[in-house]
Design a protein around this motif. Structure first.
Motif, PDB file in Angstrom:
ATOM      1  N   ASP A  25      38.067  32.258  72.077  1.00  0.00           N
ATOM      2  CA  ASP A  25      38.287  31.526  70.838  1.00  0.00           C
ATOM      3  C   ASP A  25      39.758  31.173  70.677  1.00  0.00           C
ATOM      4  O   ASP A  25      40.640  31.822  71.253  1.00  0.00           O
ATOM      5  CB  ASP A  25      37.824  32.368  69.646  1.00  0.00           C
ATOM      6  CG  ASP A  25      36.314  32.558  69.629  1.00  0.00           C
ATOM      7  OD1 ASP A  25      35.606  31.659  70.130  1.00  0.00           O
ATOM      8  OD2 ASP A  25      35.850  33.602  69.130  1.00  0.00           O
ATOM      9  N   PHE A  26      40.016  30.171  69.862  1.00  0.00           N
ATOM     10  CA  PHE A  26      41.405  29.796  69.615  1.00  0.00           C
ATOM     11  C   PHE A  26      42.044  30.739  68.602  1.00  0.00           C
ATOM     12  O   PHE A  26      41.361  31.391  67.809  1.00  0.00           O
ATOM     13  CB  PHE A  26      41.495  28.341  69.135  1.00  0.00           C
ATOM     14  CG  PHE A  26      40.969  28.099  67.745  1.00  0.00           C
ATOM     15  CD1 PHE A  26      41.794  28.257  66.630  1.00  0.00           C
ATOM     16  CD2 PHE A  26      39.658  27.701  67.538  1.00  0.00           C
ATOM     17  CE1 PHE A  26      41.321  28.023  65.349  1.00  0.00           C
ATOM     18  CE2 PHE A  26      39.173  27.457  66.262  1.00  0.00           C
ATOM     19  CZ  PHE A  26      40.002  27.625  65.157  1.00  0.00           C
ATOM     20  N   VAL A  27      43.357  30.832  68.674  1.00  0.00           N
ATOM     21  CA  VAL A  27      44.140  31.568  67.687  1.00  0.00           C
ATOM     22  C   VAL A  27      45.123  30.603  67.047  1.00  0.00           C
ATOM     23  O   VAL A  27      45.505  29.584  67.635  1.00  0.00           O
ATOM     24  CB  VAL A  27      44.888  32.767  68.311  1.00  0.00           C
ATOM     25  CG1 VAL A  27      43.902  33.789  68.828  1.00  0.00           C
ATOM     26  CG2 VAL A  27      45.825  32.306  69.425  1.00  0.00           C
ATOM     27  N   THR A  28      45.529  30.927  65.840  1.00  0.00           N
ATOM     28  CA  THR A  28      46.429  30.065  65.085  1.00  0.00           C
ATOM     29  C   THR A  28      47.727  30.802  64.785  1.00  0.00           C
ATOM     30  O   THR A  28      47.723  32.005  64.502  1.00  0.00           O
ATOM     31  CB  THR A  28      45.775  29.628  63.758  1.00  0.00           C
ATOM     32  OG1 THR A  28      44.547  28.976  64.037  1.00  0.00           O
ATOM     33  CG2 THR A  28      46.675  28.675  62.988  1.00  0.00           C
ATOM     34  N   GLN A  29      48.839  30.089  64.877  1.00  0.00           N
ATOM     35  CA  GLN A  29      50.123  30.657  64.488  1.00  0.00           C
ATOM     36  C   GLN A  29      51.089  29.526  64.128  1.00  0.00           C
ATOM     37  O   GLN A  29      50.807  28.351  64.369  1.00  0.00           O
ATOM     38  CB  GLN A  29      50.723  31.503  65.611  1.00  0.00           C
ATOM     39  CG  GLN A  29      51.268  30.703  66.789  1.00  0.00           C
ATOM     40  CD  GLN A  29      52.268  31.490  67.627  1.00  0.00           C
ATOM     41  OE1 GLN A  29      51.891  32.481  68.247  1.00  0.00           O
ATOM     42  NE2 GLN A  29      53.521  31.058  67.632  1.00  0.00           N
ATOM     43  N   ARG A  30      52.209  29.905  63.552  1.00  0.00           N
ATOM     44  CA  ARG A  30      53.276  28.950  63.255  1.00  0.00           C
ATOM     45  C   ARG A  30      54.366  29.087  64.313  1.00  0.00           C
ATOM     46  O   ARG A  30      54.631  30.189  64.793  1.00  0.00           O
ATOM     47  CB  ARG A  30      53.839  29.228  61.860  1.00  0.00           C
ATOM     48  CG  ARG A  30      54.798  28.142  61.347  1.00  0.00           C
ATOM     49  CD  ARG A  30      55.195  28.413  59.907  1.00  0.00           C
ATOM     50  NE  ARG A  30      54.037  28.353  59.031  1.00  0.00           N
ATOM     51  CZ  ARG A  30      53.516  27.237  58.531  1.00  0.00           C
ATOM     52  NH1 ARG A  30      54.072  26.066  58.833  1.00  0.00           N
ATOM     53  NH2 ARG A  30      52.469  27.269  57.748  1.00  0.00           N
ATOM     54  N   ILE A  31      54.948  27.964  64.726  1.00  0.00           N
ATOM     55  CA  ILE A  31      56.096  28.030  65.634  1.00  0.00           C
ATOM     56  C   ILE A  31      57.313  28.479  64.830  1.00  0.00           C
ATOM     57  O   ILE A  31      57.801  27.743  63.961  1.00  0.00           O
ATOM     58  CB  ILE A  31      56.378  26.663  66.300  1.00  0.00           C
ATOM     59  CG1 ILE A  31      55.187  26.214  67.141  1.00  0.00           C
ATOM     60  CG2 ILE A  31      57.627  26.756  67.180  1.00  0.00           C
ATOM     61  CD1 ILE A  31      55.371  24.851  67.798  1.00  0.00           C
ATOM     62  N   GLU A  32      57.768  29.702  65.097  1.00  0.00           N
ATOM     63  CA  GLU A  32      58.920  30.247  64.367  1.00  0.00           C
ATOM     64  C   GLU A  32      60.240  29.915  65.060  1.00  0.00           C
ATOM     65  O   GLU A  32      61.235  29.581  64.415  1.00  0.00           O
ATOM     66  CB  GLU A  32      58.774  31.764  64.221  1.00  0.00           C
ATOM     67  CG  GLU A  32      57.501  32.216  63.522  1.00  0.00           C
ATOM     68  CD  GLU A  32      57.486  31.873  62.038  1.00  0.00           C
ATOM     69  OE1 GLU A  32      58.532  31.447  61.512  1.00  0.00           O
ATOM     70  OE2 GLU A  32      56.402  32.025  61.420  1.00  0.00           O
TER      71      GLU A  32
END
Length: 413
Positions: free
Chosen positions: A362-369
């Motif tokens: 499955d995909f995961v989500t994050q913000r580019i920090e």
């Protein structure tokens, strides 16, 4: 119950590798001549050998298209080309024309020959005609219903495989035998040069009222009367498997690397889930949701369950729906620093919300920090095509993982 082959398109070497990594059992591709997709980059013999070696190392197969409807001039050099294909260990070739079949059979007798959908095989007698000549796989015409396919499969010998399209663009002409492109653009679709006039806008004009254009449909801007929806059968995996189809074919040699990975991944997951426990199989809507994160038209089941109607056409636009961008391909990951080395494919900004996915997960989500360029300098944006950057990751990623983002989610741009 047989385990069907999942067959994916490979428009170039990068797409071949992506299709294999993301779960294709086999790929089909074209060389620089004799195939029907001049619009894709296609393969030199050197690239083809590299792709075949890559696939064979992973126990996958590679088929080469020779499915043009050739004129005499188109057959020049075919014998030498066929001998080269045998040397690099191609697993099979697709032909549509009897003359091309004879050339293959007389030049490389041991090469498996698949009959292309361009040959318009729609009945048992035609299938057996080709079988008796030595063909051991038939790609049936797309104009057959599932009941017709099952009827043919029940009568054929056990060593004859049936392949059908399960996903991708549909042609408004019978099994792709279109003359519009040749007539309107001077490009012969049956020799690989289709200009896709089925996607153009058309008007209706009465003979005595020259210059007065009448809308063919309820739109005064014209209509796309030949513009079919895309085929999608991911919701019907059980029916396809039970029918006895040997190979599930995905269309799209001119589609992107991201498209190939996304579509193959969803079909791989759905097919594996069904084969694992057919009696308790549950279709997961997220498989289709994932496909819709690549570019697509609205979907149809084509001829599988009934004859297509006006509801299977798109009258308002020939454009694809594209809600997500492929922004990066993971090349490497360092567990200590949690930094991923990424090849940029569309611009990314610090602050972007991204999704990362890979084969069979499955995909995961994050913000580019934070993000750095190849010189170790911290940057706010990666604007250059195939720019190498490092991105701080919240979770472990792997080479070949894909990074995408919603097209409306630019934090800066």
């Amino acid at each position: 119950m047989i385990k069907p082959e999942l067959l994916a398109p490979a428009g170039d070497l990068e797409k071949l590798k992506m299709a294999v990594i993301y779960g294709a059992d086999a790929v089909y591709l074209g060389g620089e001549s004799f195939g029907l997709r001049k619009a894709s980059k296609n393969f030199t013999l050197k690239e083809m050998k590299e792709g075949i070696d890559f696939a064979h190392e992973r126990d996958r197969k590679v088929y080469v298209t020779l499915n043009i409807i050739p004129h005499d001039e188109d057959l020049i050099g075919i014998e030498e080309y066929l001998k080269d294909l045998r040397k690099i260990k191609v697993d099979g070739v697709l032909v549509a024309d009897p003359g091309m079949f004879v050339k293959v059979r007389n030049t490389i007798q041991d090469m498996p020959i698949h009959l292309s959908t361009q040959a318009s095989a729609t009945n048992y007698e035609t299938v057996m005609f080709w079988y008796n000549l030595g063909v051991r796989r038939i790609v049936l015409a797309r104009e057959l219903s599932l009941n017709e396919i099952k009827g043919i499969i029940k009568r054929i010998p056990e060593d004859l495989e049936i392949e059908t399209f399960v996903h991708g663009a549909m042609c408004i002409s019978y099994s792709g035998r279109c003359l519009l492109s040749n007539y309107m653009a001077g490009r012969d679709s049956n020799r690989g040069g289709c200009a896709h006039p089925c996607r153009w806008k058309y008007f209706l004009m009465e003979e005595e009222r020259k210059g007065q254009y009448f809308p063919v449909y309820e739109d005064d801007k014209g209509t796309f009367i030949f513009n079919s929806k895309d085929l999608c059968m991911i919701e019907h995996i059980p029916e396809l498997v039970k029918a006895g189809i040997s190979s599930f074919k995905i269309e799209g040699r001119v589609k992107s690397q991201y498209y190939v990975a996304t579509v193959v991944r969803s079909y791989r997951m759905a097919l594996d889930e069904y084969l694992k426990d057919p009696n308790n199989y549950v279709y997961k809507p997220q498989w289709l949701d994932e496909i819709k994160k690549a570019s697509y038209r609205d979907f149809t089941t084509g001829f599988y369950f009934n004859k297509p109607s006006g509801k299977d056409q798109v009258y308002t636009s020939s454009s694809y729906i594209r809600n997500y961008d492929f922004v990066g391909l993971v090349l490497d990951y360092d567990d200590k620093t949690r930094l991923a080395t990424v090849s940029q494919r569309n611009r990314m900004f610090v602050g972007d919300e991204i999704e990362i996915f890979g084969p069979n997960k499955d995909f995961v989500t994050q913000r580019i920090e934070k993000m750095w360029n190849e010189f170790g300098e911290e940057i706010e944006v990666a604007p250059h095509p195939e720019q190498i950057v490092k991105i701080e990751m919240k979770q472990r990623v792997e080479p070949w993982d894909i990074i995408r983002k919603d097209r409306g989610s630019d934090s800066i741009g």
